[in-house]
Write a protein that holds these residues in place. Structure first.
Motif, PDB file in Angstrom:
ATOM      1  N   THR A  56      40.964  35.905  41.718  1.00  0.00           N
ATOM      2  CA  THR A  56      39.627  36.456  41.530  1.00  0.00           C
ATOM      3  C   THR A  56      39.684  37.801  40.825  1.00  0.00           C
ATOM      4  N   TYR A  57      40.577  38.648  41.257  1.00  0.00           N
ATOM      5  CA  TYR A  57      40.628  40.025  40.785  1.00  0.00           C
ATOM      6  C   TYR A  57      41.167  40.156  39.365  1.00  0.00           C
ATOM      7  N   LEU A  58      42.193  39.377  39.034  1.00  0.00           N
ATOM      8  CA  LEU A  58      42.814  39.487  37.716  1.00  0.00           C
ATOM      9  C   LEU A  58      42.529  38.295  36.810  1.00  0.00           C
ATOM     10  N   GLN A  59      42.706  37.096  37.326  1.00  0.00           N
ATOM     11  CA  GLN A  59      42.607  35.922  36.466  1.00  0.00           C
ATOM     12  C   GLN A  59      41.185  35.644  35.996  1.00  0.00           C
ATOM     13  N   THR A  60      40.210  35.728  36.892  1.00  0.00           N
ATOM     14  CA  THR A  60      38.831  35.404  36.520  1.00  0.00           C
ATOM     15  C   THR A  60      38.338  36.246  35.341  1.00  0.00           C
ATOM     16  N   PRO A  61      38.548  37.570  35.348  1.00  0.00           N
ATOM     17  CA  PRO A  61      38.148  38.356  34.169  1.00  0.00           C
ATOM     18  C   PRO A  61      38.924  37.981  32.903  1.00  0.00           C
ATOM     19  N   LEU A  62      40.220  37.687  33.045  1.00  0.00           N
ATOM     20  CA  LEU A  62      41.018  37.328  31.871  1.00  0.00           C
ATOM     21  C   LEU A  62      40.479  36.075  31.191  1.00  0.00           C
ATOM     22  N   LEU A  63      39.964  35.153  31.984  1.00  0.00           N
ATOM     23  CA  LEU A  63      39.439  33.907  31.434  1.00  0.00           C
ATOM     24  C   LEU A  63      37.981  34.033  31.003  1.00  0.00           C
ATOM     25  N   GLY A  64      37.474  35.268  31.026  1.00  0.00           N
ATOM     26  CA  GLY A  64      36.132  35.517  30.518  1.00  0.00           C
ATOM     27  C   GLY A  64      35.010  35.044  31.406  1.00  0.00           C
ATOM     28  N   LYS A  65      35.294  34.896  32.715  1.00  0.00           N
ATOM     29  CA  LYS A  65      34.278  34.381  33.624  1.00  0.00           C
ATOM     30  C   LYS A  65      33.470  35.483  34.304  1.00  0.00           C
ATOM     31  N   THR A  66      33.747  36.721  33.953  1.00  0.00           N
ATOM     32  CA  THR A  66      32.984  37.842  34.490  1.00  0.00           C
ATOM     33  C   THR A  66      33.020  38.985  33.486  1.00  0.00           C
ATOM     34  N   ALA A  67      31.978  39.795  33.488  1.00  0.00           N
ATOM     35  CA  ALA A  67      31.899  40.894  32.519  1.00  0.00           C
ATOM     36  C   ALA A  67      32.781  42.069  32.925  1.00  0.00           C
ATOM     37  N   ARG A  68      33.178  42.119  34.177  1.00  0.00           N
ATOM     38  CA  ARG A  68      33.999  43.229  34.656  1.00  0.00           C
ATOM     39  C   ARG A  68      35.444  42.791  34.855  1.00  0.00           C
ATOM     40  N   ASN A  69      36.357  43.769  34.876  1.00  0.00           N
ATOM     41  CA  ASN A  69      37.751  43.466  35.158  1.00  0.00           C
ATOM     42  C   ASN A  69      38.331  44.547  36.064  1.00  0.00           C
ATOM     43  N   TYR A  70      39.627  44.454  36.319  1.00  0.00           N
ATOM     44  CA  TYR A  70      40.241  45.345  37.303  1.00  0.00           C
ATOM     45  C   TYR A  70      40.116  46.821  36.952  1.00  0.00           C
ATOM     46  N   LYS A  71      39.948  47.136  35.675  1.00  0.00           N
ATOM     47  CA  LYS A  71      39.840  48.536  35.270  1.00  0.00           C
ATOM     48  C   LYS A  71      38.504  49.164  35.678  1.00  0.00           C
ATOM     49  N   ASP A  72      37.565  48.326  36.110  1.00  0.00           N
ATOM     50  CA  ASP A  72      36.277  48.846  36.568  1.00  0.00           C
ATOM     51  C   ASP A  72      36.323  49.279  38.031  1.00  0.00           C
ATOM     52  N   PHE A  73      37.492  49.140  38.648  1.00  0.00           N
ATOM     53  CA  PHE A  73      37.645  49.492  40.057  1.00  0.00           C
ATOM     54  C   PHE A  73      38.835  50.433  40.241  1.00  0.00           C
ATOM     55  N   ALA A  74      38.838  51.127  41.358  1.00  0.00           N
ATOM     56  CA  ALA A  74      39.940  52.036  41.687  1.00  0.00           C
ATOM     57  C   ALA A  74      40.805  51.401  42.772  1.00  0.00           C
ATOM     58  N   PRO A  75      42.061  51.072  42.470  1.00  0.00           N
ATOM     59  CA  PRO A  75      42.950  50.539  43.505  1.00  0.00           C
ATOM     60  C   PRO A  75      43.169  51.590  44.597  1.00  0.00           C
ATOM     61  N   ILE A  76      43.002  51.197  45.838  1.00  0.00           N
ATOM     62  CA  ILE A  76      43.157  52.146  46.947  1.00  0.00           C
ATOM     63  C   ILE A  76      44.442  51.862  47.727  1.00  0.00           C
ATOM     64  N   VAL A  77      44.576  50.648  48.262  1.00  0.00           N
ATOM     65  CA  VAL A  77      45.817  50.280  48.957  1.00  0.00           C
ATOM     66  C   VAL A  77      46.082  48.788  48.796  1.00  0.00           C
ATOM     67  N   ARG A  78      47.348  48.438  48.662  1.00  0.00           N
ATOM     68  CA  ARG A  78      47.742  47.040  48.837  1.00  0.00           C
ATOM     69  C   ARG A  78      48.084  46.888  50.306  1.00  0.00           C
ATOM     70  N   VAL A  79      47.648  45.780  50.904  1.00  0.00           N
ATOM     71  CA  VAL A  79      47.829  45.596  52.343  1.00  0.00           C
ATOM     72  C   VAL A  79      48.821  44.479  52.660  1.00  0.00           C
ATOM     73  N   PHE A  80      48.620  43.312  52.052  1.00  0.00           N
ATOM     74  CA  PHE A  80      49.460  42.151  52.360  1.00  0.00           C
ATOM     75  C   PHE A  80      49.911  41.440  51.093  1.00  0.00           C
ATOM     76  N   ILE A  81      50.935  40.604  51.262  1.00  0.00           N
ATOM     77  CA  ILE A  81      51.228  39.580  50.267  1.00  0.00           C
ATOM     78  C   ILE A  81      51.280  38.237  50.991  1.00  0.00           C
ATOM     79  N   ASP A  82      50.862  37.202  50.276  1.00  0.00           N
ATOM     80  CA  ASP A  82      50.996  35.831  50.757  1.00  0.00           C
ATOM     81  C   ASP A  82      52.293  35.285  50.168  1.00  0.00           C
ATOM     82  N   PRO A  83      53.276  34.957  50.991  1.00  0.00           N
ATOM     83  CA  PRO A  83      54.534  34.443  50.444  1.00  0.00           C
ATOM     84  C   PRO A  83      54.366  33.047  49.860  1.00  0.00           C
ATOM     85  N   MET A  84      55.216  32.715  48.904  1.00  0.00           N
ATOM     86  CA  MET A  84      55.215  31.397  48.282  1.00  0.00           C
ATOM     87  C   MET A  84      56.565  30.731  48.547  1.00  0.00           C
ATOM     88  N   VAL A  85      56.534  29.414  48.783  1.00  0.00           N
ATOM     89  CA  VAL A  85      57.761  28.694  49.113  1.00  0.00           C
ATOM     90  C   VAL A  85      57.877  27.405  48.306  1.00  0.00           C
TER      91      VAL A  85
END
Length: 231
Positions: free
Chosen positions: A3-32
């Motif tokens: 949602t945060y990165l891919q959706t703007p890249l694919l042109g599905k929203t007028a805004r992208n991550y640069k319109d927001f201020a990153p505050i904290v990363r909290v978790f990662i979802d592991p992949m297996v």
């Protein structure tokens, strides 16, 4: 991430991550990477060696093009120098059924999607795509330690409006670290297979820039992004 990165890249929203201020990363979802219990592959090394001997034969189950799982299938072919067939599914449930039925050689997903079948001895996890071994699966090696230099993560964090005061970001950094240490909350996030991965505002901003660059390159490679959008 999607949602945060891919959706703007694919042109599905007028805004992208640069319109927001990153505050904290909290978790990662592991992949297996996982296979059904009857699979002849006992390790990720076995799997990759077999793929090298029979290019284009293995079917790797993953989510749709553009997903993190599909990105893993794309990247590992380059890193391990193999040729496999990504078989895409709309959701983790459909993929799980395909792996259990032997319709694909393996699946790529999150532990939460497969642990029930792992506990029932119907699936086996061969490797993770994390930086280090998972506390919930200490016996499972990472792809990185097996010699394949790749770490792929889904991340969860907090962002705010652009121009968030530094003292506000500092407050969030302090409070999130306190919350992550709370025994009750720790029991909860461990029960849903989330990995605490705190990162303060400065490092989180740098991390997002790197993730966005990697995602942009991947989307261009698979043809979903014809040219890098203006950001």
């Amino acid at each position: 991430r999607s949602t945060y990165l891919q959706t703007p890249l694919l042109g599905k929203t007028a805004r992208n991550y640069k319109d927001f201020a990153p505050i904290v990363r909290v978790f990662i979802d592991p992949m297996v990477l996982y296979v059904r219990n009857e699979s002849p592959y006992k390790s990720a090394k076995d799997l990759i060696e077999a793929a090298k001997k029979s290019p284009g034969k293995q079917r790797w189950g993953c989510a749709t093009p553009g997903s993190v799982e599909h990105m893993i299938a794309n990247q590992i072919q380059k890193v391990a120098k193999i040729d496999v067939v990504p078989a895409t599914f709309e959701g983790g449930g459909d993929l799980l059924v395909a792996v259990l039925g032997g319709h694909v050689d393996l699946g790529l997903g999150e532990p939460g999607e497969v642990m029930g079948q792992v506990d029932a001895k119907k699936l086996r996890i061969l490797a993770t795509f994390t930086e280090s071994r998972l506390g919930m699966l200490p016996e499972i090696p990472t792809m990185k330690e097996l010699g394949y230099d790749m770490v792929v993560e889904k991340f969860r964090g907090i962002v705010g409006p652009k121009g968030v005061p530094q003292d506000a970001s500092a407050w969030w950094e302090e409070k999130i670290q306190q919350v992550l240490k709370d025994p009750k909350y720790k029991a909860y996030y461990e029960s849903v297979n989330l990995i605490p991965a705190f990162m303060g505002s400065k490092k989180y901003t740098e991390y997002i820039e790197k993730e966005n660059a990697n995602l942009t390159e991947y989307l261009k490679e698979i043809g979903l992004l014809k040219q890098a959008p203006k950001q």
